[in-house]
Write an enzyme that holds these catalytic residues in place. Structure first.
Site, short mmCIF file in Angstrom:
data_model
loop_
_atom_site.label_atom_id
_atom_site.label_comp_id
_atom_site.label_asym_id
_atom_site.label_seq_id
_atom_site.Cartn_x
_atom_site.Cartn_y
_atom_site.Cartn_z
N CYS A 103 0.84 -1.20 0.00
CA CYS A 103 0.00 0.00 0.00
C CYS A 103 0.87 1.25 0.00
O CYS A 103 1.65 1.47 -0.91
CB CYS A 103 -0.98 -0.06 1.16
SG CYS A 103 -2.31 1.16 1.07
N ALA A 104 0.77 2.08 1.02
CA ALA A 104 1.59 3.29 1.12
C ALA A 104 2.98 2.99 1.66
O ALA A 104 3.92 3.76 1.47
CB ALA A 104 0.90 4.32 2.02
#
Length: 186
Positions: A103-104
């Site tokens: 994800c991030a």
């Protein structure tokens, strides 16, 4: 002794973290959930409080084969702010040990210079912040000893890739089959 550590920061993405933990444990791979703070209880980005197995000061990084970062906001910036974790991520990269982020969280690896010269992926809105050799729009990217993935929806494949490198591809496929992942519905 854990083969892998997955790190929980306030505001982590709980499904990304728990999918990896669940699948690795099904594969009989020792994984500890590690709070980067001083308390074992950590609240996710969606308000779910989870009790980690350990806090970061209790673990021996040299025992692990892989460090794993779930995404989430503000979890990802909180991971990046943890000096102990960032030092160990860099040490693992230097020592040629496994790192994984989803994800991030690949942005943490990018900001630390770990993704220089590597292909990597992340959540689409963070693509311009990933700081890597080449951004690749694929569910999971393994380049060298770094595995990255896009988000919650790619976590079964992400965990499968982790199982493949820590154990083998057959075990990864067995676990996916057991959870009815991409089953051939009749």
């Amino acid at each position: 002794m854990a083969q892998a550590y997955i790190f929980l920061a306030e505001g982590h993405e709980e499904v990304e973290m728990l999918t990896v933990v669940d699948m690795l444990r099904r594969a009989k791979i020792e994984i500890d959930m590690v709070s980067i703070g001083s308390e074992k209880y950590v609240t996710s980005s969606h308000g779910v409080t989870i009790m980690a197995d350990k806090v970061i000061d209790e673990i021996n990084f040299s025992e692990a084969e892989m460090l794993i970062l779930p995404g989430g906001i503000p979890g990802t910036p909180n991971l990046r702010a943890c000096a102990t974790l960032c030092e160990q991520l860099q040490k693992f990269a230097t020592d040629g040990k496994w790192l994984a982020a989803v994800c991030a969280a690949p942005t943490v690896l990018g900001e630390l210079g770990i993704l220089d010269g590597h292909k990597a992926t992340c959540y689409p809105t963070f693509a311009d912040k990933i700081i890597c050799g080449e951004y690749v729009k694929k569910p999971v990217v393994r380049d060298g000893k770094v595995i990255t993935s896009r988000g919650m929806g790619t976590c079964i494949d992400f965990a499968g890739e982790i199982i493949t490198v820590l154990k083998d591809a057959e075990t990864a496929e067995t676990v996916k089959k057991a959870i009815i992942y991409q089953d051939d519905y009749e």
